[in-house]
Design a protein around this motif. Sequence first.
Motif, PDB file in Angstrom:
ATOM      1  N   GLN A  52       8.943   5.830  -2.189  1.00  0.00           N
ATOM      2  CA  GLN A  52       7.634   6.808  -2.411  1.00  0.00           C
ATOM      3  C   GLN A  52       7.136   6.533  -3.942  1.00  0.00           C
ATOM      4  O   GLN A  52       7.589   6.392  -4.884  1.00  0.00           O
ATOM      5  N   THR A 102       0.617  -1.253   0.013  1.00  0.00           N
ATOM      6  CA  THR A 102       0.138  -0.106  -0.046  1.00  0.00           C
ATOM      7  C   THR A 102       0.678   1.196   0.027  1.00  0.00           C
ATOM      8  O   THR A 102       2.113   1.032   0.312  1.00  0.00           O
ATOM      9  N   TYR A 103       0.167   2.503  -0.157  1.00  0.00           N
ATOM     10  CA  TYR A 103       1.044   3.812  -0.189  1.00  0.00           C
ATOM     11  C   TYR A 103       1.768   3.778   1.147  1.00  0.00           C
ATOM     12  O   TYR A 103       2.746   4.114   1.208  1.00  0.00           O
ATOM     13  N   ARG A 104       1.122   3.453   2.070  1.00  0.00           N
ATOM     14  CA  ARG A 104       1.561   3.668   3.350  1.00  0.00           C
ATOM     15  C   ARG A 104       2.731   2.752   3.816  1.00  0.00           C
ATOM     16  O   ARG A 104       3.751   3.164   4.345  1.00  0.00           O
ATOM     17  N   GLN A 105       2.543   1.723   3.340  1.00  0.00           N
ATOM     18  CA  GLN A 105       3.738   0.503   3.651  1.00  0.00           C
ATOM     19  C   GLN A 105       4.845   0.876   2.598  1.00  0.00           C
ATOM     20  O   GLN A 105       5.993   0.803   3.309  1.00  0.00           O
ATOM     21  N   HIS A 123       5.754   4.008   1.957  1.00  0.00           N
ATOM     22  CA  HIS A 123       6.155   5.223   2.618  1.00  0.00           C
ATOM     23  C   HIS A 123       6.967   5.001   3.885  1.00  0.00           C
ATOM     24  O   HIS A 123       7.953   5.211   4.448  1.00  0.00           O
ATOM     25  N   GLU A 124       6.619   3.839   4.752  1.00  0.00           N
ATOM     26  CA  GLU A 124       7.105   3.301   5.894  1.00  0.00           C
ATOM     27  C   GLU A 124       8.434   2.738   5.752  1.00  0.00           C
ATOM     28  O   GLU A 124       9.140   2.581   6.632  1.00  0.00           O
ATOM     29  N   TYR A 141      -8.250  -2.750  -0.915  1.00  0.00           N
ATOM     30  CA  TYR A 141      -7.169  -2.034  -0.627  1.00  0.00           C
ATOM     31  C   TYR A 141      -6.395  -1.871  -1.762  1.00  0.00           C
ATOM     32  O   TYR A 141      -6.335  -2.477  -2.787  1.00  0.00           O
TER      33      TYR A 141
END
Length: 309
Positions: free
Chosen positions: A91, A81-84, A86-87, A134
């Motif tokens: 990017q 996911t986008y968040r994964q 990012h973490e 998702y």
Amino acid sequence: MTTNRNHQAQASKDIYERVTNQIIAAIEAGAGEYRMPWHHDGSSIARPINVASRKAYRGVNIVALWAAARAIGYRSGIWGTYRQWHELGAQVRTGERGHLVVFWKQSGRDHEVDRQNGDDDRDEPAKRMFARGYVVFNCAQVDGYTPPEMPALPETERVAHAERFCAALSIDIRHGGSEAYYVPSRDYVQMPAFASFRDAIAYYAVLLHECGHASGAKHRLDRDLSGRFGSAAYAMEECIVELLSAMICTDLNLSVEPRPDHARYIASWLKVLRSDKRAIFTAASKAQEIADWMHALQANTHQHSRGAA
């Protein structure tokens, strides 16, 4: 509460339709060359894996991500996911379009646990479970991440592994003639001679397909195998074992290539998928159930051999 449940039910229905339409489009795109979204070259793209959990996707999510990878031309099977991303310090590039995967959540519980299609040997979400989509991105869509090298085993090792895998299923396999099929009334798989196949990998892809049918025997996983050619039940069973063969070939690092005999199934698969937006979810879940059963037999065989030693 009723309004919330109605909203969840509608959202789930929309997800079923979106995923099904994506897979229908992939089948239609490859129909001229008999190339389905589940055909793959046995490389790292064949096994969709989540970048954060390092766990393989299951059930219909495998098929959906195969379809997305084929449509765009991604060369890796790593998704997040986008968040994964990012973490992990990566990017997602501006303008990149994500791809839908599906998990189920139980309504009304304080502690929600995601469950994929194919988990717990169920072909449909349990009561009060609703589908939740998702959006994930392939590693080719992000900056700041380099996928790990995936060393390929020599073909001789892959073929030997496939032979051991099929032997552990303890299914009666006979050779002779020019066709491959399973005989439910006598519980055996008939295969053409090994030498009649293009190569060893083609042989094992077909053998796994037929062993998939054999898994439906009453003393194994007990599926209805009475469907006649041309019926929806027959088309569904063929779709299930096609997906099963592709899933196991993924695990064995074997390629799955299109075959001209798929021509007689493509129209019936499309008919079933268009008439029932949950059909591909059911087929993928059944295929995952067979794959899990086959892998469990490998573990049992390994344990018995160690005990005998």
